[in-house]
Design an enzyme around this catalytic site. Structure first.
Site, PDB file in Angstrom:
ATOM      1  N   TYR A  32      80.628  14.772  -1.801  1.00 20.08           N
ATOM      2  CA  TYR A  32      81.044  13.695  -0.910  1.00 20.08           C
ATOM      3  C   TYR A  32      80.185  13.700   0.341  1.00 20.08           C
ATOM      4  O   TYR A  32      79.953  14.737   0.916  1.00 20.08           O
ATOM      5  CB  TYR A  32      82.514  13.852  -0.502  1.00 20.08           C
ATOM      6  CG  TYR A  32      83.342  12.691  -1.012  1.00 20.08           C
ATOM      7  CD1 TYR A  32      83.122  11.406  -0.532  1.00 20.08           C
ATOM      8  CD2 TYR A  32      84.300  12.880  -1.999  1.00 20.08           C
ATOM      9  CE1 TYR A  32      83.846  10.336  -1.023  1.00 20.08           C
ATOM     10  CE2 TYR A  32      85.029  11.812  -2.495  1.00 20.08           C
ATOM     11  CZ  TYR A  32      84.791  10.538  -2.000  1.00 20.08           C
ATOM     12  OH  TYR A  32      85.501   9.480  -2.492  1.00 20.08           O
TER      13      TYR A  32
ATOM     14  N   GLU B  35      80.252  10.795   2.939  1.00 22.75           N
ATOM     15  CA  GLU B  35      80.466   9.552   3.703  1.00 22.75           C
ATOM     16  C   GLU B  35      79.730   9.637   5.030  1.00 22.75           C
ATOM     17  O   GLU B  35      79.751  10.673   5.693  1.00 22.75           O
ATOM     18  CB  GLU B  35      81.965   9.340   3.939  1.00 22.75           C
ATOM     19  CG  GLU B  35      82.654   8.757   2.720  1.00 22.75           C
ATOM     20  CD  GLU B  35      84.127   8.466   2.973  1.00 22.75           C
ATOM     21  OE1 GLU B  35      84.618   8.704   4.090  1.00 22.75           O
ATOM     22  OE2 GLU B  35      84.781   7.995   2.029  1.00 22.75           O
TER      23      GLU B  35
ATOM     24  N   ASP C  32      66.204 -11.840  -1.645  1.00 23.83           N
ATOM     25  CA  ASP C  32      66.781 -10.943  -2.652  1.00 23.83           C
ATOM     26  C   ASP C  32      65.743 -10.799  -3.760  1.00 23.83           C
ATOM     27  O   ASP C  32      65.595 -11.681  -4.605  1.00 23.83           O
ATOM     28  CB  ASP C  32      68.086 -11.554  -3.180  1.00 23.83           C
ATOM     29  CG  ASP C  32      68.679 -10.745  -4.320  1.00 23.83           C
ATOM     30  OD1 ASP C  32      68.054  -9.757  -4.755  1.00 23.83           O
ATOM     31  OD2 ASP C  32      69.786 -11.113  -4.782  1.00 23.83           O
TER      32      ASP C  32
ATOM     33  N   THR D 186      67.664  -4.668  -6.268  1.00 22.48           N
ATOM     34  CA  THR D 186      68.176  -3.640  -7.162  1.00 22.48           C
ATOM     35  C   THR D 186      67.063  -2.603  -7.284  1.00 22.48           C
ATOM     36  O   THR D 186      65.912  -2.859  -6.916  1.00 22.48           O
ATOM     37  CB  THR D 186      68.465  -4.180  -8.574  1.00 22.48           C
ATOM     38  OG1 THR D 186      67.252  -4.737  -9.092  1.00 22.48           O
ATOM     39  CG2 THR D 186      69.549  -5.235  -8.569  1.00 22.48           C
TER      40      THR D 186
ATOM     41  N   LYS E 245      65.476  -2.719 -12.070  1.00 23.43           N
ATOM     42  CA  LYS E 245      64.820  -3.768 -12.872  1.00 23.43           C
ATOM     43  C   LYS E 245      63.322  -3.440 -12.934  1.00 23.43           C
ATOM     44  O   LYS E 245      62.965  -2.409 -13.468  1.00 23.43           O
ATOM     45  CB  LYS E 245      65.163  -5.137 -12.305  1.00 23.43           C
ATOM     46  CG  LYS E 245      66.688  -5.413 -12.425  1.00 23.43           C
ATOM     47  CD  LYS E 245      67.132  -6.734 -11.846  1.00 23.43           C
ATOM     48  CE  LYS E 245      68.644  -6.886 -11.981  1.00 23.43           C
ATOM     49  NZ  LYS E 245      69.161  -8.081 -11.286  1.00 23.43           N
TER      50      LYS E 245
ATOM     51  N   ARG F 225      70.221   2.617 -11.743  1.00 22.40           N
ATOM     52  CA  ARG F 225      71.046   1.465 -11.410  1.00 22.40           C
ATOM     53  C   ARG F 225      71.513   1.566  -9.960  1.00 22.40           C
ATOM     54  O   ARG F 225      72.147   2.550  -9.584  1.00 22.40           O
ATOM     55  CB  ARG F 225      72.250   1.477 -12.359  1.00 22.40           C
ATOM     56  CG  ARG F 225      73.063   0.226 -12.455  1.00 22.40           C
ATOM     57  CD  ARG F 225      73.794   0.198 -13.787  1.00 22.40           C
ATOM     58  NE  ARG F 225      72.822  -0.010 -14.839  1.00 22.40           N
ATOM     59  CZ  ARG F 225      72.298  -1.200 -15.150  1.00 22.40           C
ATOM     60  NH1 ARG F 225      72.686  -2.293 -14.532  1.00 22.40           N
ATOM     61  NH2 ARG F 225      71.390  -1.295 -16.097  1.00 22.40           N
TER      62      ARG F 225
END
Ligand SMILES: *Cc1c(COP(=O)(O)O)cnc(C)c1O
Length: 428
Positions: A70, A72, A216, A242, A245, A251
Site C-alpha cells: 500500500y 497512498e 488523449d 494509456t 497500446k 495496462r
C-alpha cells in the site's frame, strides 16, 4: 528473428518462457484458463488495434511482490510506512515518463486510460461545465463525452465529427462548435482515427475561446515518442495516455503536463480525488515500458508497425474494400461496410472462426446500431511485435478476403494458413 521481438531469454541456465508462467501455479483450475488464453494469444493473428504483447521484464514486474504494498500518496509523502523502495520505483517511472515525453510533470498512478481522463476532468471542471470532444462514430472515445459515459452525464457535452467524404476531422466544425458553446475543455484524441491529428490547430481554437486543451494520445503514444506522429506538446495543456497500446507497456494510464499549477491539481484529482492505493507492480512495469520505448529498437518497431498498417490497407483496398478515409497514416485502419450486407459484427465473428481477432467499430455516419456497426477496426501493433513483416500483410488480407467473401464456406484451409503464420512468428 527481428530485433524488436520479445525474445525468450536464458535465466539460470534454463530458457524461461515469459508466456508459460502459469505452469507452476498451485490453483490448477485458474491456471488452466490462463494456459488456454496463452494458447489463444499464440495461435491467433491479433489485429485488435489497442492490444500488444509486453516484454518478459514487464510481465515479471506486473506479476511481482509489489502488488502487496500500500502506498497512498506520492513519493516522499505517503500515508503508509515502509514505502522507501516503492518510492524509488515510482520516482524512476516518473522521471522516465518525463524524459520520454519531454515534459515537466507526470502522474503515473491512473489505473487505466479512462481514469487518467477522469482525473483531468475532476482537476479542471465542475459538473455542468461544457466539453467538446470527438463523437464516437467519428473515432472518439467513450470518455470524451459519450452519452453513456460519466463524462456525457455529468458535463455539458458537445461533439465534433469528421468530414463526410474525406473522413478527416472537420476543423471548421470544431471552430464553429467551440465558438457557439464556449466549452471549458476541448479534447483531441481518438480510438479509431487512422489519420494525423493537428494539435496546433486545436490549440489555436482553444485559445480563441479560452478553453483548456486535453490531448488523449492513448492509441498513438508509441508513435509520438518515436517521431511517427506530431507531438502534442507544447500545444496541449494536458496529455493523457494509456500505457498498454502502441506504447507496449502494462495496462494502465498516465497524465502529463508542463504546467506546475495544473500538475498539482491533477495529482490531487488522481489521489485522493479518484483512487486509493496505486498499483505499484503496474507502476514498476510502466517504468520499464518507458525505458524500452526510448530505445532505437522501439523506434524501428514503431516504423515497422506503420509500414505494416499501410501494406495491410493497400492490400485490402486492392481487393476492393472501402476503408475509412481511404487508408492510414498510423497503426490502424477501419474497413467500411456501409452500403453492403456485411455488418462489423458479422465480419468480426466470421474472422474469429479462422483465428483472426478484430473488433467491430462504428464508421462516420454509421446507419447501423452500436451492436452491429458498419466497420471493422484492424491494427498492426501486436503482430509486428511478433515479427510479422510487410510481405505477410498480403497473406493476411487474402485470408480476410476469402473468409468475408464466402461466409458459409469451409474454414479448414484458412485456419491452416493462419496456423502457419503464427508458427513462423512464435510468441514467446
Ligand atoms: C483506449 C482509450 C482510452 C481508455 O483506456 P482504458 O485503459 O481502456 O480505460 C481512453 N482514450 C482513448 C482515446 C483510448 O483509445
Amino acid at each position: 528473428m527481428t530485433q524488436w521481438q520479445n525474445t525468450p531469454q536464458e535465466h539460470n541456465g534454463v530458457m524461461h518462457n515469459a508466456y508459460q508462467t502459469h505452469h507452476t501455479m498451485i490453483d490448477t483450475h485458474m491456471a488452466q484458463y490462463i494456459a488456454a488464453e496463452t494458447k489463444r494469444q499464440q495461435d491467433h493473428i491479433e489485429l485488435i488495434a489497442s492490444e500488444n504483447f509486453v516484454s518478459r521484464d514487464i510481465l515479471m514486474a506486473a506479476g511481482s511482490i509489489l502488488t502487496n504494498k500500500y502506498a497512498e500518496g506520492y513519493p516522499g509523502k505517503r500515508y503508509y510506512g515502509g514505502c522507501e523502495h516503492v518510492d524509488q520505483v515510482e520516482q524512476l517511472a516518473i522521471e522516465r515518463a518525463k524524459s520520454l515525453f519531454g515534459c515537466a510533470f507526470a502522474n503515473v498512478q491512473p489505473h487505466s486510460g479512462s481514469q487518467a481522463n477522469q482525473a483531468v476532468f475532476l482537476a479542471l471542471l465542475k459538473p455542468g461545465d461544457g466539453i467538446l470532444g470527438m463523437s464516437m462514430d467519428a473515432g472518439g472515445h467513450l470518455t470524451h463525452g459519450a452519452p453513456v459515459s460519466l463524462t456525457g452525464k455529468w458535463f455539458n457535452s458537445v461533439s465534433y465529427g469528421v468530414n463526410p467524404s474525406s473522413h478527416r476531422v472537420d476543423m471548421d466544425q470544431v471552430r464553429d462548435l467551440a465558438k457557439k458553446h464556449r466549452p471549458k475543455l476541448m479534447i483531441v484524441g481518438a480510438s479509431s482515427y487512422p489519420r494525423v491529428l493537428n494539435f496546433k490547430e486545436f490549440r489555436d481554437i482553444a485559445d480563441e475561446v479560452g478553453a483548456f486543451l486535453l490531448a488523449d494520445v492513448a492509441h498513438i503514444s508509441g508513435l509520438i515518442v518515436t517521431g511517427h506522429h506530431p507531438h502534442p506538446f507544447p500545444y496541449a495543456h494536458v496529455v493523457t495516455s494509456t500505457t498498454h497500446k502502441t506504447l507496449r507497456g502494462p495496462r494502465g494510464g498516465i497524465v502529463l503536463t508542463n504546467d506546475e499549477d495544473l500538475a498539482k491539481k491533477i495529482n490531487t484529482a488522481v489521489f485522493p480525488g479518484l483512487q486509493g492505493g496505486p498499483l505499484m507492480h503496474v507502476i514498476a512495469a510502466k517504468g520499464i515500458a518507458f525505458q524500452e520505448a526510448s530505445t532505437q529498437a522501439f523506434s524501428k518497431y514503431i516504423g515497422a508497425v506503420c509500414d505494416n498498417a499501410v501494406a495491410l490497407a493497400s492490400a485490402l483496398s486492392d481487393l476492393g474494400y472501402a476503408l475509412v478515409s481511404g487508408g492510414t497514416d498510423n497503426h490502424l485502419l477501419v474497413m467500411d461496410f456501409s452500403g453492403s450486407d456485411l455488418s462489423g459484427q458479422t465480419a468480426q465473428h466470421a474472422l474469429e472462426s479462422v483465428r483472426i481477432t478484430t473488433n467491430k467499430n462504428g464508421v462516420p455516419s454509421d446507419q447501423r446500431s452500436y451492436v452491429q456497426t458498419s466497420g471493422l477496426r484492424l491494427g498492426t501493433p501486436a503482430i509486428t511485435t511478433r515479427g510479422f513483416m510487410v510481405s505477410d500483410m498480403e497473406i493476411i488480407a487474402q485470408c480476410i478476403h476469402q473468409r468475408l467473401g464466402n461466409l458459409d464456406g469451409p474454414v479448414d484451409d484458412l485456419v491452416k494458413q493462419v496456423e502457419q503464420l503464427c508458427q513462423k512468428y512464435p510468441l514467446n
